[in-house]
Design a protein around this motif. Sequence first.
Motif, PDB file in Angstrom:
ATOM      1  N   PHE A 181       0.728  -1.370   0.106  1.00 24.38           N
ATOM      2  CA  PHE A 181      -0.086  -0.113   0.050  1.00 24.38           C
ATOM      3  C   PHE A 181       0.770   1.221  -0.082  1.00 24.38           C
ATOM      4  O   PHE A 181       1.576   1.461   0.999  1.00 24.38           O
ATOM      5  N   GLY A 182       0.784   1.967  -1.112  1.00 26.41           N
ATOM      6  CA  GLY A 182       1.453   3.362  -1.090  1.00 26.41           C
ATOM      7  C   GLY A 182       2.856   3.289  -1.064  1.00 26.41           C
ATOM      8  O   GLY A 182       3.361   2.259  -1.740  1.00 26.41           O
ATOM      9  N   GLY A 183       3.327   4.389  -0.616  1.00 29.47           N
ATOM     10  CA  GLY A 183       5.159   4.459  -0.536  1.00 29.47           C
ATOM     11  C   GLY A 183       5.531   5.554  -1.393  1.00 29.47           C
ATOM     12  O   GLY A 183       4.468   6.246  -1.716  1.00 29.47           O
ATOM     13  N   ARG A 184       6.751   5.452  -1.656  1.00 26.35           N
ATOM     14  CA  ARG A 184       7.095   6.463  -2.515  1.00 26.35           C
ATOM     15  C   ARG A 184       8.117   5.822  -3.707  1.00 26.35           C
ATOM     16  O   ARG A 184       8.834   4.759  -3.435  1.00 26.35           O
ATOM     17  N   ASP A 185       8.075   6.495  -4.867  1.00 27.48           N
ATOM     18  CA  ASP A 185       8.781   6.201  -5.973  1.00 27.48           C
ATOM     19  C   ASP A 185      10.299   6.696  -5.972  1.00 27.48           C
ATOM     20  O   ASP A 185      10.502   7.332  -5.165  1.00 27.48           O
ATOM     21  N   SER A 186      10.908   6.160  -7.033  1.00 28.14           N
ATOM     22  CA  SER A 186      12.406   6.622  -6.957  1.00 28.14           C
ATOM     23  C   SER A 186      12.504   8.129  -7.153  1.00 28.14           C
ATOM     24  O   SER A 186      13.826   8.899  -6.716  1.00 28.14           O
ATOM     25  N   SER A 187      11.769   9.002  -7.543  1.00 24.94           N
ATOM     26  CA  SER A 187      11.723  10.320  -7.492  1.00 24.94           C
ATOM     27  C   SER A 187      11.124  11.244  -6.290  1.00 24.94           C
ATOM     28  O   SER A 187      11.173  12.353  -6.102  1.00 24.94           O
ATOM     29  N   GLY A 188      10.676  10.129  -5.472  1.00 26.10           N
ATOM     30  CA  GLY A 188      10.288  10.782  -3.976  1.00 26.10           C
ATOM     31  C   GLY A 188       8.890  10.916  -4.121  1.00 26.10           C
ATOM     32  O   GLY A 188       8.049  11.621  -3.161  1.00 26.10           O
ATOM     33  N   ASN A 189       7.870  10.681  -4.925  1.00 23.90           N
ATOM     34  CA  ASN A 189       6.614  10.842  -5.193  1.00 23.90           C
ATOM     35  C   ASN A 189       5.692   9.718  -4.324  1.00 23.90           C
ATOM     36  O   ASN A 189       5.835   8.668  -4.597  1.00 23.90           O
ATOM     37  N   PRO A 190       4.635  10.370  -3.681  1.00 22.49           N
ATOM     38  CA  PRO A 190       3.628   9.348  -3.135  1.00 22.49           C
ATOM     39  C   PRO A 190       3.264   8.213  -4.245  1.00 22.49           C
ATOM     40  O   PRO A 190       2.841   8.836  -5.398  1.00 22.49           O
ATOM     41  N   MET A 191       2.913   7.211  -3.928  1.00 16.93           N
ATOM     42  CA  MET A 191       2.175   6.346  -4.872  1.00 16.93           C
ATOM     43  C   MET A 191       0.845   5.915  -4.090  1.00 16.93           C
ATOM     44  O   MET A 191       0.499   5.660  -3.137  1.00 16.93           O
TER      45      MET A 191
END
Length: 290
Positions: free
Chosen positions: A280-290
């Motif tokens: 659930f969610g997290g952040r990608d390699s650019s720091g954007n929430p998922m």
Amino acid sequence: GGGAGTGSISPVSPMNSARDEPSVFYDSRSAPSRIYVTGGSGTANGEWLDLGAMAWTASGTLPSSLLSPAVVPYSSIGYFNLGGATVYTGYSEMTTDGTNWGTNSPITPTASIGRSGRADFPAQGKTYLFGGYPTLTNIVGYDWGTGTVSVLSPTLSAGRANASTAILSDGNVMIVGGEGVSTPSDACDLLNLTDPMNPTLSSCGTLVGDIGVFGGVLAPLPNGDAMLIGGATGTGSGTATPGIQFYNHTTQSWSAGNPLPEPRAEAASAIPPDGRVILFGGRDSSGNPM
């Protein structure tokens, strides 16, 4: 002996809100069961996933926007949010109906929780929390029936925040990586809870990648092994990685597996009885929430 499997990855219904560093709880008190999600960067609310309809329902507004609290069950249908980085580590908030949240109040006895690893034992009605922000060594227990917190000993081998945890098939709890880990022998702790008030710690090898990987998801496998999914490496908020590592419980060694389709760090996870690992969610390699 254990052998690494490859598994399979598929999407489920997206949440209503993107969340970096949320907290989740698999709740079997309702029928059908649901997964309750709270917190996350910039998101002061909760929501739950109905595992029958696979649909999301919005919950109430939290009194504060929390990073990595520990959402735990309270009463018959309520929840506690324990702690939360970075300024609410010593506080909690409660809902008795799963929707309407009360105000922040100090955790008693004093305990710091937030960005902590966790392990839930539904049969015993217990949750254990490990380490936390900024780099803590404490182990905290929460009793579902009484709604009380206790601080246990011993402490972890090293101070760590955002460590990855899982309950292995033998009942031991594995705690892996975390911000603050810099010594290979401290990369992986095994906690034996045969005596819950006096747990014992032992080492479980070192990782094949960065020993201080943090914010990954650690999933137990039926054969006694474990799988570390994603996480971040580096300093500060780090850089999300798609890496997967497998732990062989027989040799107490780690090996690399097939990566995720995309980098993901600081996700929350739940494992329903069908064996799926849901992120659930997290952040990608650019720091954007998922």
